[in-house]
Design a protein around this motif. Sequence first.
Motif, short mmCIF file in Angstrom:
data_model
loop_
_atom_site.label_atom_id
_atom_site.label_comp_id
_atom_site.label_asym_id
_atom_site.label_seq_id
_atom_site.Cartn_x
_atom_site.Cartn_y
_atom_site.Cartn_z
N ILE A 294 0.91 -1.08 0.05
CA ILE A 294 0.00 0.04 0.00
C ILE A 294 0.98 1.21 0.04
N ALA A 295 0.27 2.37 -0.48
CA ALA A 295 1.10 3.58 -0.47
C ALA A 295 0.33 4.70 0.22
N ARG A 296 0.40 5.14 1.14
CA ARG A 296 -0.32 6.05 2.16
C ARG A 296 0.36 7.50 2.53
N ARG A 297 -0.02 8.33 2.93
CA ARG A 297 0.54 9.58 3.18
C ARG A 297 -0.11 9.80 4.75
N TYR A 298 0.56 10.93 5.39
CA TYR A 298 0.18 10.87 6.89
C TYR A 298 -1.27 11.13 7.22
N GLU B 123 -10.64 -1.65 5.21
CA GLU B 123 -10.75 -1.02 4.18
C GLU B 123 -9.65 -0.10 4.31
N PHE B 124 -8.84 0.41 5.03
CA PHE B 124 -7.80 1.27 4.90
C PHE B 124 -6.63 0.75 4.02
N PHE B 125 -6.83 -0.70 3.94
CA PHE B 125 -5.69 -1.53 3.23
C PHE B 125 -6.16 -1.41 1.71
N PHE B 126 -7.25 -2.02 1.59
CA PHE B 126 -7.82 -2.37 -0.02
C PHE B 126 -8.82 -1.78 -0.46
N LEU B 127 -9.72 -0.90 0.30
CA LEU B 127 -10.45 -0.16 -0.51
C LEU B 127 -10.13 0.68 -1.64
N PRO B 128 -8.80 1.52 -1.19
CA PRO B 128 -8.38 2.45 -2.28
C PRO B 128 -8.18 1.72 -3.66
N ASP B 129 -7.61 0.51 -3.53
CA ASP B 129 -7.28 -0.55 -4.60
C ASP B 129 -8.32 -0.92 -5.39
N LEU B 130 -9.59 -1.29 -4.58
CA LEU B 130 -10.79 -1.88 -5.28
C LEU B 130 -11.20 -0.68 -6.32
N LEU C 124 -15.04 -11.39 -3.07
CA LEU C 124 -15.80 -11.96 -4.15
C LEU C 124 -15.73 -10.96 -5.53
N LEU C 125 -15.79 -9.69 -5.09
CA LEU C 125 -16.08 -8.67 -6.01
C LEU C 125 -14.40 -8.60 -6.57
N THR C 126 -13.65 -8.73 -5.59
CA THR C 126 -12.08 -8.95 -6.32
C THR C 126 -12.11 -9.99 -7.44
N THR D 180 -12.88 2.07 -17.78
CA THR D 180 -12.31 2.71 -18.86
C THR D 180 -11.53 1.74 -20.00
N GLY D 181 -11.76 0.59 -19.58
CA GLY D 181 -11.17 -0.48 -20.51
C GLY D 181 -9.63 -0.54 -20.52
N MET D 182 -9.09 -0.29 -19.51
CA MET D 182 -7.46 -0.26 -19.23
C MET D 182 -7.30 -1.51 -18.41
N TYR D 183 -7.63 -2.72 -19.24
CA TYR D 183 -7.79 -4.14 -18.21
C TYR D 183 -6.41 -4.55 -17.73
N ARG D 184 -5.09 -4.20 -18.35
CA ARG D 184 -3.99 -4.66 -17.93
C ARG D 184 -3.64 -3.86 -16.74
N GLU D 185 -3.79 -2.67 -16.58
CA GLU D 185 -3.58 -1.81 -15.66
C GLU D 185 -4.46 -2.50 -14.42
N ALA D 186 -5.68 -2.67 -14.81
CA ALA D 186 -6.68 -2.90 -13.69
C ALA D 186 -6.30 -4.33 -13.18
N LEU D 187 -5.95 -5.22 -13.95
CA LEU D 187 -5.61 -6.55 -13.42
C LEU D 187 -4.53 -6.48 -12.39
N ALA D 188 -3.35 -5.55 -12.75
CA ALA D 188 -2.38 -5.55 -11.62
C ALA D 188 -2.99 -4.88 -10.33
N THR D 189 -4.08 -4.11 -10.31
CA THR D 189 -4.45 -3.50 -9.11
C THR D 189 -5.37 -4.56 -8.47
N TRP D 190 -6.37 -5.07 -9.24
CA TRP D 190 -6.92 -6.27 -8.63
C TRP D 190 -6.29 -7.46 -7.89
N ALA D 191 -4.98 -7.57 -8.47
CA ALA D 191 -4.21 -8.67 -7.85
C ALA D 191 -3.61 -8.17 -6.62
#
Length: 366
Positions: A162-166, A231-238, A276-278, A247-258
């Motif tokens: 994850i990447a988070r700011r203060y 959700e602090f960890f995975f909601l932003p990625d979802l 399940l949504l993931t 938007t049809g950017m499936y390759r970039e989306a796949l890395a984020t879903w993973a």
Amino acid sequence: MAARILHRLRHALAGEGGREEPAGGGGEAEDCPESSELEDDTEGLSTRLSGTLSFTSHEDEEEEEEEGDGASEELEEPPQAPGAAAGTEDGEWVSAAERPGGSLLTRQLQELWRRSRGSLAPQRLLFEVTSASVVSERSSKYVLYTIYLIRSGQFDKAPATIARRYSDFEQLNRRLRCRFSCDMASVAFPRKRLRRNFTAETIAKRSRAFEQFLSHLHSIDEIRRSPEFLEFFFLPDLQAAQRLTCTGMYREALATWANAYRLQDRLGVCSSGRFLLTLAGLAVCHQELDQLSEAHGCCEQALQLLEAQGSHPLLRPFLQAHIHLAWKVGKDKRHSEAWLQDLRESGLPLQQQPSLKECLIKEPLE
């Protein structure tokens, strides 16, 4: 603990061979006391390129090497003590089975080693700040902390990050203190500073403080299971993966879903609706990229979870996608077809059901 057991086994094996270890030949295993808290460590910092800082100290590296030697090493045979060439003559090695009582001792040592491997301490989830980058935007400047979620005692081929700011940590702290005021009374959080926020010393201390903060939260059962913490960890990625899929950017989306998948796996929430949504996101992206076997595997995993849960809005879309993909890749689809037929006989017309991709796009993620 594993180091002590090995040390004793070496002494036992050397004693059976009738020889003593040479003085200074094998240093005693060092005790590795467990530490429940992380300490500030501003020494040993190294500056990376492009303003990125690394906060792994030399002491931490030594501890990681000691832990790795004790936890991940697998031995097929009991270790030999130094100079346990105990039955060597002119450089030739004599097996333990050829020494009097050696075969019995070897079997006992093998059994002890198997038991010691099975009785290691349970896995813990570690939070490690691996880098911190100073980000400058038009109207703001902040530090972005990259954090790895690591399961102790295991090697993760693909990290969960994850990447988070203060301000993200501050919001989590505020939300948890509102809901869990008693539990949070003993949890420390780094205070805000008006100046010197971007010095290496401040960033290093905050990195350690954030590691302590997350580790302390994860040690409290109610907080560890709370939606605010998870959700602090995975909601932003979802949310990001859903936007990329729309938007049809499936390759970039796949890395984020993973990455969202790995985060939920590390946190132990692999049966929730978000998980399940993931799986739906992974299946859709794999299918759009013509990776049909991977998409089929995601649907199968989802159906295994849904079989235990019963009714769910994603059940029919997953069944329909699984049947289609099974036909494409030549896999058995009879169980899914029978399951779908049972649902059809329950009365709800299947024509009104959206596809898996439509469900994924329409799902609100807040």
